[in-house]
Design a protein around this motif. Structure first.
Motif, PDB file in Angstrom:
ATOM      1  N   LEU A   1       0.829  -1.206   0.000  1.00 11.11           N
ATOM      2  CA  LEU A   1       0.000   0.000   0.000  1.00 11.11           C
ATOM      3  C   LEU A   1       0.860   1.251   0.000  1.00 11.11           C
ATOM      4  O   LEU A   1       0.609   2.188  -0.774  1.00 11.11           O
ATOM      5  CB  LEU A   1      -0.927   0.014   1.219  1.00 11.11           C
ATOM      6  CG  LEU A   1      -1.758   1.307   1.405  1.00 11.11           C
ATOM      7  CD1 LEU A   1      -2.663   1.539   0.198  1.00 11.11           C
ATOM      8  CD2 LEU A   1      -2.561   1.237   2.698  1.00 11.11           C
ATOM      9  N   ASP A   2       1.887   1.281   0.848  1.00 12.90           N
ATOM     10  CA  ASP A   2       2.765   2.445   0.900  1.00 12.90           C
ATOM     11  C   ASP A   2       3.467   2.666  -0.435  1.00 12.90           C
ATOM     12  O   ASP A   2       3.603   3.800  -0.904  1.00 12.90           O
ATOM     13  CB  ASP A   2       3.806   2.276   2.011  1.00 12.90           C
ATOM     14  CG  ASP A   2       3.188   2.388   3.392  1.00 12.90           C
ATOM     15  OD1 ASP A   2       2.068   2.915   3.493  1.00 12.90           O
ATOM     16  OD2 ASP A   2       3.819   1.942   4.371  1.00 12.90           O
ATOM     17  N   ARG A   3       3.922   1.595  -1.044  1.00 13.65           N
ATOM     18  CA  ARG A   3       4.597   1.712  -2.342  1.00 13.65           C
ATOM     19  C   ARG A   3       3.633   2.246  -3.408  1.00 13.65           C
ATOM     20  O   ARG A   3       4.013   3.075  -4.239  1.00 13.65           O
ATOM     21  CB  ARG A   3       5.173   0.360  -2.771  1.00 13.65           C
ATOM     22  CG  ARG A   3       6.256  -0.177  -1.848  1.00 13.65           C
ATOM     23  CD  ARG A   3       6.951  -1.380  -2.450  1.00 13.65           C
ATOM     24  NE  ARG A   3       7.745  -0.984  -3.613  1.00 13.65           N
ATOM     25  CZ  ARG A   3       8.979  -0.497  -3.551  1.00 13.65           C
ATOM     26  NH1 ARG A   3       9.577  -0.334  -2.382  1.00 13.65           N
ATOM     27  NH2 ARG A   3       9.636  -0.184  -4.641  1.00 13.65           N
ATOM     28  N   LEU A   4       2.408   1.765  -3.368  1.00 11.00           N
ATOM     29  CA  LEU A   4       1.414   2.218  -4.335  1.00 11.00           C
ATOM     30  C   LEU A   4       1.103   3.697  -4.145  1.00 11.00           C
ATOM     31  O   LEU A   4       1.023   4.460  -5.119  1.00 11.00           O
ATOM     32  CB  LEU A   4       0.141   1.389  -4.198  1.00 11.00           C
ATOM     33  CG  LEU A   4      -1.002   1.721  -5.167  1.00 11.00           C
ATOM     34  CD1 LEU A   4      -0.560   1.482  -6.610  1.00 11.00           C
ATOM     35  CD2 LEU A   4      -2.226   0.878  -4.847  1.00 11.00           C
ATOM     36  N   LEU A   5       0.942   4.126  -2.905  1.00  4.89           N
ATOM     37  CA  LEU A   5       0.646   5.531  -2.621  1.00  4.89           C
ATOM     38  C   LEU A   5       1.798   6.435  -3.063  1.00  4.89           C
ATOM     39  O   LEU A   5       1.580   7.487  -3.677  1.00  4.89           O
ATOM     40  CB  LEU A   5       0.376   5.721  -1.125  1.00  4.89           C
ATOM     41  CG  LEU A   5      -0.915   5.105  -0.584  1.00  4.89           C
ATOM     42  CD1 LEU A   5      -0.951   5.187   0.941  1.00  4.89           C
ATOM     43  CD2 LEU A   5      -2.144   5.789  -1.185  1.00  4.89           C
ATOM     44  N   LEU A   6       3.009   6.022  -2.770  1.00  5.36           N
ATOM     45  CA  LEU A   6       4.169   6.833  -3.154  1.00  5.36           C
ATOM     46  C   LEU A   6       4.355   6.860  -4.669  1.00  5.36           C
ATOM     47  O   LEU A   6       4.788   7.870  -5.238  1.00  5.36           O
ATOM     48  CB  LEU A   6       5.428   6.299  -2.475  1.00  5.36           C
ATOM     49  CG  LEU A   6       5.509   6.516  -0.963  1.00  5.36           C
ATOM     50  CD1 LEU A   6       6.672   5.733  -0.371  1.00  5.36           C
ATOM     51  CD2 LEU A   6       5.638   7.998  -0.636  1.00  5.36           C
ATOM     52  N   ALA A   7       4.013   5.761  -5.331  1.00 10.41           N
ATOM     53  CA  ALA A   7       4.169   5.686  -6.789  1.00 10.41           C
ATOM     54  C   ALA A   7       3.261   6.683  -7.517  1.00 10.41           C
ATOM     55  O   ALA A   7       3.542   7.049  -8.655  1.00 10.41           O
ATOM     56  CB  ALA A   7       3.895   4.273  -7.284  1.00 10.41           C
ATOM     57  N   THR A   8       2.189   7.133  -6.853  1.00 11.58           N
ATOM     58  CA  THR A   8       1.338   8.143  -7.500  1.00 11.58           C
ATOM     59  C   THR A   8       2.117   9.423  -7.766  1.00 11.58           C
ATOM     60  O   THR A   8       1.806  10.155  -8.702  1.00 11.58           O
ATOM     61  CB  THR A   8       0.098   8.455  -6.641  1.00 11.58           C
ATOM     62  OG1 THR A   8       0.511   8.936  -5.354  1.00 11.58           O
ATOM     63  CG2 THR A   8      -0.777   7.229  -6.467  1.00 11.58           C
TER      64      THR A   8
ATOM     65  N   GLY B   1       0.708   8.805   1.287  1.00  7.00           N
ATOM     66  CA  GLY B   1       1.873   7.927   1.264  1.00  7.00           C
ATOM     67  C   GLY B   1       3.093   8.564   1.903  1.00  7.00           C
ATOM     68  O   GLY B   1       3.855   7.904   2.618  1.00  7.00           O
ATOM     69  N   LEU B   2       3.263   9.864   1.673  1.00  2.58           N
ATOM     70  CA  LEU B   2       4.403  10.586   2.239  1.00  2.58           C
ATOM     71  C   LEU B   2       4.315  10.608   3.767  1.00  2.58           C
ATOM     72  O   LEU B   2       5.315  10.384   4.460  1.00  2.58           O
ATOM     73  CB  LEU B   2       4.407  12.008   1.681  1.00  2.58           C
ATOM     74  CG  LEU B   2       5.714  12.796   1.690  1.00  2.58           C
ATOM     75  CD1 LEU B   2       6.784  12.071   0.889  1.00  2.58           C
ATOM     76  CD2 LEU B   2       5.462  14.186   1.118  1.00  2.58           C
ATOM     77  N   ALA B   3       3.111  10.871   4.286  1.00  2.00           N
ATOM     78  CA  ALA B   3       2.914  10.903   5.731  1.00  2.00           C
ATOM     79  C   ALA B   3       3.175   9.536   6.358  1.00  2.00           C
ATOM     80  O   ALA B   3       3.751   9.428   7.456  1.00  2.00           O
ATOM     81  CB  ALA B   3       1.506  11.387   6.058  1.00  2.00           C
ATOM     82  N   ARG B   4       2.761   8.471   5.679  1.00  2.17           N
ATOM     83  CA  ARG B   4       2.981   7.110   6.189  1.00  2.17           C
ATOM     84  C   ARG B   4       4.462   6.729   6.113  1.00  2.17           C
ATOM     85  O   ARG B   4       5.006   6.122   7.027  1.00  2.17           O
ATOM     86  CB  ARG B   4       2.141   6.111   5.385  1.00  2.17           C
ATOM     87  CG  ARG B   4       0.654   6.189   5.684  1.00  2.17           C
ATOM     88  CD  ARG B   4      -0.139   5.345   4.678  1.00  2.17           C
ATOM     89  NE  ARG B   4       0.241   3.952   4.700  1.00  2.17           N
ATOM     90  CZ  ARG B   4      -0.361   2.997   5.421  1.00  2.17           C
ATOM     91  NH1 ARG B   4      -1.385   3.322   6.204  1.00  2.17           N
ATOM     92  NH2 ARG B   4       0.035   1.731   5.367  1.00  2.17           N
ATOM     93  N   ARG B   5       5.094   7.105   5.011  1.00  2.66           N
ATOM     94  CA  ARG B   5       6.489   6.710   4.797  1.00  2.66           C
ATOM     95  C   ARG B   5       7.420   7.361   5.825  1.00  2.66           C
ATOM     96  O   ARG B   5       8.352   6.740   6.332  1.00  2.66           O
ATOM     97  CB  ARG B   5       6.920   7.111   3.376  1.00  2.66           C
ATOM     98  CG  ARG B   5       8.398   6.861   3.066  1.00  2.66           C
ATOM     99  CD  ARG B   5       8.667   5.370   3.044  1.00  2.66           C
ATOM    100  NE  ARG B   5      10.033   5.080   2.688  1.00  2.66           N
ATOM    101  CZ  ARG B   5      11.036   4.971   3.563  1.00  2.66           C
ATOM    102  NH1 ARG B   5      10.808   5.160   4.848  1.00  2.66           N
ATOM    103  NH2 ARG B   5      12.259   4.689   3.161  1.00  2.66           N
ATOM    104  N   TRP B   6       7.182   8.642   6.115  1.00  2.15           N
ATOM    105  CA  TRP B   6       8.069   9.386   7.005  1.00  2.15           C
ATOM    106  C   TRP B   6       7.358   9.792   8.291  1.00  2.15           C
ATOM    107  O   TRP B   6       7.499  10.908   8.772  1.00  2.15           O
ATOM    108  CB  TRP B   6       8.624  10.615   6.289  1.00  2.15           C
ATOM    109  CG  TRP B   6       9.297  10.311   4.991  1.00  2.15           C
ATOM    110  CD1 TRP B   6       8.835  10.565   3.748  1.00  2.15           C
ATOM    111  CD2 TRP B   6      10.572   9.667   4.825  1.00  2.15           C
ATOM    112  NE1 TRP B   6       9.734  10.137   2.795  1.00  2.15           N
ATOM    113  CE2 TRP B   6      10.810   9.581   3.423  1.00  2.15           C
ATOM    114  CE3 TRP B   6      11.524   9.166   5.707  1.00  2.15           C
ATOM    115  CZ2 TRP B   6      11.966   9.015   2.909  1.00  2.15           C
ATOM    116  CZ3 TRP B   6      12.675   8.601   5.185  1.00  2.15           C
ATOM    117  CH2 TRP B   6      12.888   8.531   3.802  1.00  2.15           C
ATOM    118  N   GLN B   7       6.579   8.867   8.837  1.00  2.00           N
ATOM    119  CA  GLN B   7       5.744   9.194   9.988  1.00  2.00           C
ATOM    120  C   GLN B   7       6.548   9.526  11.238  1.00  2.00           C
ATOM    121  O   GLN B   7       6.029  10.132  12.172  1.00  2.00           O
ATOM    122  CB  GLN B   7       4.791   8.039  10.281  1.00  2.00           C
ATOM    123  CG  GLN B   7       5.455   6.706  10.517  1.00  2.00           C
ATOM    124  CD  GLN B   7       4.436   5.586  10.644  1.00  2.00           C
ATOM    125  OE1 GLN B   7       3.550   5.646  11.494  1.00  2.00           O
ATOM    126  NE2 GLN B   7       4.528   4.587   9.788  1.00  2.00           N
ATOM    127  N   GLY B   8       7.815   9.175  11.261  1.00  2.00           N
ATOM    128  CA  GLY B   8       8.649   9.495  12.416  1.00  2.00           C
ATOM    129  C   GLY B   8       9.147  10.923  12.440  1.00  2.00           C
ATOM    130  O   GLY B   8       9.771  11.343  13.420  1.00  2.00           O
TER     131      GLY B   8
END
Length: 215
Positions: free
Chosen positions: A4-11, A72-79
């Motif tokens: 899911l994260d990869r798909l969101l970022l791929a947009t 996707g950006l928020a999920r990827r770099w949530q820290g």
């Protein structure tokens, strides 16, 4: 990273291609349209031959893509708080894209007495410029510190400088009536290419993941 994260970022990688295809295809149905001289907004302006479907081909789908990428950006770099702020800015850009499509500009897009729709269109466009420019500036700071990529940091900084330079050229072109379309496309092209670059960097593992928690 899950699918899911990869798909969101791929947009984010899809956004520049969608913009290019949407503007080009819409312009084919606008007799005499000049990409060098005319604003992209004129494709959806009041009374234009492509008014009804220009936002449906470009503005609205792009708004969805920006929203998905922001998620996707928020999920990827949530820290990272700053990275989440950049995701909010990307989302605001998507809302600006929605606004420029929902509120068409007046015929010609430069009336002496702008309608309410034109004013809201202009505000949406300003939101689009400010949001991605600020997001790029954040990643000029975060690129090395969060993603461990000096290339991303320098790329983001270069995009900020070029975005500001081309918006100045847009203002001059609006006054002179010459080559506004060219400078607008350069300005927005820089922004969406930056989005694709950030998407690409986000799809890769950070060079130093230990720094994430400290930012």
């Amino acid at each position: 990273m899950n699918p899911l994260d990869r798909l969101l970022l791929a947009t984010g990688l899809l956004i520049p291609l969608w913009l290019l295809a949407g503007v080009w295809l819409t312009a084919q149905a606008y007799p005499g349209y000049d990409h060098l001289q005319q604003a992209m907004s004129q494709l959806g302006a009041e009374g234009s031959p492509t008014q009804l479907w220009s936002p449906r081909v470009s503005n609205f789908p792009l708004a969805v893509l920006f929203a998905l990428f922001a998620w996707g950006l928020a999920r990827r770099w949530q820290g990272s708080t700053l990275a989440r702020v950049s995701a909010v800015l990307v989302l605001l850009h998507g809302l600006g894209s929605l606004g420029t499509g929902w509120f068409p500009c007046d015929q010609g897009c430069a009336p002496a007495q702008p309608s309410l729709s034109q004013q809201l269109h202009n505000l949406s466009g300003l939101l689009m410029f400010l949001s991605l420019t600020l997001a790029s500036a954040l990643w000029a700071w975060l690129g090395k510190r969060l993603a461990g990529s000096r290339t991303l940091a320098l790329f983001s900084l270069a995009c900020v400088v070029l975005a500001i330079a081309t918006v100045v050229l847009m203002g001059q072109a609006a006054q002179s009536g010459h080559l506004f379309g060219l400078y607008q496309r350069l300005n927005y092209g820089i922004s969406v290419i930056w989005v694709a670059g950030l998407a690409w960097a986000s799809l890769r593992p950070p060079a130093n993941a230990l720094r994430m928690a400290a930012i």
